[in-house]
Design an enzyme around this catalytic site. Sequence first.
Site, short mmCIF file in Angstrom:
data_model
loop_
_atom_site.label_atom_id
_atom_site.label_comp_id
_atom_site.label_asym_id
_atom_site.label_seq_id
_atom_site.Cartn_x
_atom_site.Cartn_y
_atom_site.Cartn_z
N ASP A 1 0.86 -1.18 0.00
CA ASP A 1 0.00 0.00 0.00
C ASP A 1 0.90 1.24 0.00
O ASP A 1 2.12 1.14 0.16
CB ASP A 1 -0.86 -0.09 1.27
CG ASP A 1 -1.89 1.00 1.37
OD1 ASP A 1 -2.26 1.59 0.35
OD2 ASP A 1 -2.35 1.26 2.51
N GLU B 1 2.63 5.12 -3.88
CA GLU B 1 2.63 6.13 -4.96
C GLU B 1 3.95 6.89 -5.04
O GLU B 1 4.34 7.23 -6.17
CB GLU B 1 1.46 7.10 -4.75
CG GLU B 1 0.09 6.47 -4.86
CD GLU B 1 -0.26 5.57 -3.66
OE1 GLU B 1 0.28 5.82 -2.56
OE2 GLU B 1 -1.05 4.65 -3.84
N ASP C 1 -9.10 3.91 -1.79
CA ASP C 1 -10.03 4.30 -0.71
C ASP C 1 -11.32 4.89 -1.25
O ASP C 1 -11.52 6.11 -1.23
CB ASP C 1 -9.34 5.28 0.23
CG ASP C 1 -8.13 4.65 0.89
OD1 ASP C 1 -7.99 3.42 0.82
OD2 ASP C 1 -7.32 5.39 1.47
C1 NOJ Z 1 -4.58 3.28 2.83
C2 NOJ Z 1 -5.21 2.13 2.10
O1 NOJ Z 1 -5.75 2.57 0.89
C3 NOJ Z 1 -6.23 1.48 2.99
O2 NOJ Z 1 -6.82 0.41 2.30
C4 NOJ Z 1 -5.57 1.01 4.27
O3 NOJ Z 1 -6.53 0.46 5.11
C5 NOJ Z 1 -4.89 2.18 4.96
N1 NOJ Z 1 -3.97 2.80 4.05
C6 NOJ Z 1 -4.15 1.75 6.21
O4 NOJ Z 1 -3.15 0.88 5.89
#
Ligand code: NOJ
Length: 974
Positions: free
Chosen positions: A531, A534, A607
């Site tokens: 995660d 970017e 998200d």
């Molecule tokens: C951002 C991610 O997109 C999300 O899915 C994750 O739960 C949080 N970071 C925490 O790791």
Amino acid sequence: MRPWTLLGLVVFLLVEDGFAFKDHDFKNCSQSGFCRRGRALAARAKEAKDAWKSPYSLVADSVTVNPADATFTARVKSSLYPGIKFGLELRVHHDGVVRVRMDEIDGLRKRYDQAASWALIAEPKISETIRWTAGKKDIRAVYGAKKEIEVVVSYEPLRVALIRNGKEQVVLNGQGLLHMEHFRNKDGQEGGDGAAQEVLKAENPPPREWFEGDKEDDYWEEKWISWTDTKPKGPESLSLDITYPNHGTVYGIPQHATRLALPTTTGENSFFSDPYRFYNADVFEYLASSPVSIYGSIPVMHAHSADSTVGIFNAVASETWIDVSHASEKSTETHWISESGIMDLFLLPGPTPEDIFKQYATLTGSPVLPAQWALGYHQCRWNYMTSDDIRSVQKRFDEDDIPFDVLWLDIEYSEDHKYFIWNKKNFPDPVDMVNDVAALGRKMVVIIDPHLKRTEEYPVYQQASERGLLVKPSNGEGEYEGLCWSGKSSWMDFFNPNAWDWWKSLFKTQSLPGGAWSWTESTEDVHIWNDMNEPSVFNGPEITMPKDSIHYDGWEHRDVHNLNGMLFSNHTWQAVYERSDPPKRPFVLTRSYYAGSQRFGALWTGDNLGTWEHMAVGIKMTLSNSIAGMGFVGSDVGGFFGNPEPEMLVRWYQVGAFAPFFRAHAHIDAKRREPYLLEEPYKSYVRDILRLRYSLLPVWYTQFRETTVTGMPIMRPHYVVFPKDKNGFDLDDQYFIGSSGILVRPVTEKGATEASVYLPAENQPYYDYFNLNIFRSTTKGKTITVPAALDQIPVFIRGGSIIPTRERPRRASTAMKLDPFTLRIGLSKDGLARGELYLDDGESYDHQKGQLIWREFNADKTSGKKVKKPLLRISSRDMASHEPEAAVDGVSLKTYTPENSFAQSISDVRVERIVVAGLNKKPKSVKVDGDDGELIWEWIDGVSAGDKKEGESSVLIVRDPKVLIVKDWSIVIE
Ligand code: NOJ
């Protein structure tokens, strides 16, 4: 509390509150110097109309044609800067793809030229038969089976056109917007060969303002909010117009939250006011309709018309903006503006979508075959807080007979967000916990982010730091430091080759010699979630790393930004691959990605919000990613933010069950929403949806085999399957599951009780998957309205398809290995059908050595041993040994034998039921071909496939026909 922790907390709270991370944290085009310059150039061109002429031309006497292959090189000059030299190179690949490269020659500095080398699987093969012919005004290559393709490079102005059957498919610099800003010095000296000023005087070129504008707009420094980008290399942007004169619809360039058929961004009635942006970013609460850049970038575009499809892949890794406009209904103009890097563009000639997928897969690879369990249902949330929490979630699922395959751990498993290191207070027994999950045939996925907490108590950071594997700040000294979940952090630099082996060693589950750190508190049942790659930097400009940060070899972050996420997950994938011997198929989920990431696993759309709009746009985004190669894709079921009401959650499960990657996830503040917590009837609805997904796993897996070989997407939008059906060009709320014949139109409208579905322009029956009712399309296509109460999903079997399913409810996919099959057959109007089934052990690489079965099922009227003219004959044959090009994962099946040990391990698995919809009359008898014994069957009268009527179809159900899945057989219906 130490000060940085406080700051970290403030950032965290801002994220939580949601007032800091909004649109205004990200630039629009007018706030980005080079985008402003590019758009201004386009505006000047528009105003000048016919008087506009590109200053770039090809120097005719510099053309050098390679006598051995389809390459030529030439010099290009700009009339505005006669002293500056550019080099152009065109290559025609063996499959007709054209690569166009242009770079500054002998410039003051070097432009980044390695984006393609990260994206491509190999150096493409250049055609040895096609030849360029140079003339006075242009140089051309003609090829194709009927010599129907022509590539024409005109000298003055420089213009490249790919033509098919006399029609221009794609044109570069047709609008005269090509501009490669050359390297210059801040003092006004412009670089080049030194004699530039002299040449300038001698040739008396036109004043530059008409083309470049009259001010040096943000050439050497760019300020934004509180940040200053130092831009030590000065301006080096690249503007290029790419026109499709005969194609009215364009698709691709994921990832943006918008429709599949890309809405316009300039021109009259433009839909968005800003261009589409590629600058991988962690955009908090991204909008459900926007050209704003989010987590990943694939610079691939398809241009489509009923006549042909053509594609481009623009291998650029820096921030890029793309304007889309339609000069007429039948043509599309696009304008690409990139901050840095060479021009390295691939023209994919098509002419069908299928060809484009093949051409693109030949360049960047096909998706890999995932482990079969990865196609099951994944249960995630931020966070399961303790190892007992994990155990209890597993138990609750099992108590309620709800299937799932994978439990996930988000960042809170780790001590102070030091990834790999367990928080022992809450996870005292990580290996036991994983083993408890694995004991029931399931896996775990654990998150590893690329930011490393800067503390001596973290061996991973320590070692990376000692080895010099971290990104450097703009002065090139020490380590870049920013804030992320771990507080003060530094970032892994995967452009550094020294990082690769070391990163792999971290994932080893055994202790390493010499005491090097490895993840011994992990097992081979743990797979990885990457995660924030970017990369997301909470206190950085646009929530990412400053562009002037320095990577390996001195490249600025600006040059490689959009590649960054891909390098992280790709190296993680290799680490998991090498963790075991023999290797098992890794599962790595990534948020950030680039062209080529499909070779390494799955992605999700980040998200999203628990809103109906986000649910709907998630489908469009997964379709767009799919056609750009990223086939293993899904969005967070339930929506990451918010607390979806039961109706929304049920609909979201329906969406997820028909996405290749199927995971429910929720924000740390969201209420628990595991399916077992739902009240009735919602709980049963979700259980049924999950069981449906599991029953269709053979279809998903079979389609994955296909995509590994052909590059054809698994989620197939309408234009891909029916390229000539204009009614379907804009469709993006329904799609086909590969070539299986399943059409789905998930419901994403609140309160819906019915849904409208477009049936393609073909004269075929479509069967409701559940009750087998017949609907009919016509050669013009037809929109139907079907019931869609909350427990209903509009799913159809296209007439002519055989769908293999496994319909015994199980707790996880691994428990289904020996389950029998059902074949659901929807006959075509001619009374025929076909389908496929691919199976292997689902986990190892033995399939590449021929350990598999690949069957073809047919329903036709060929004669049986005793019956010469049957009503229908249903048969199964071995595809793997009959198809000359049989392959999986790009590996040919030469070593396959029908007796391979995988086939033997399922030798008792039988077909337990065959359901035939649309037969034209009640059979007299149903027998295994050659046998005398009558099978047990049941007939329900109804409409036949060849009728004109709609309504309940005729159904023949053959029970336990006693045929085996690994064997050839046929059943004759008289
Ligand atoms: C951002 C991610 O997109 C999300 O899915 C994750 O739960 C949080 N970071 C925490 O790791």
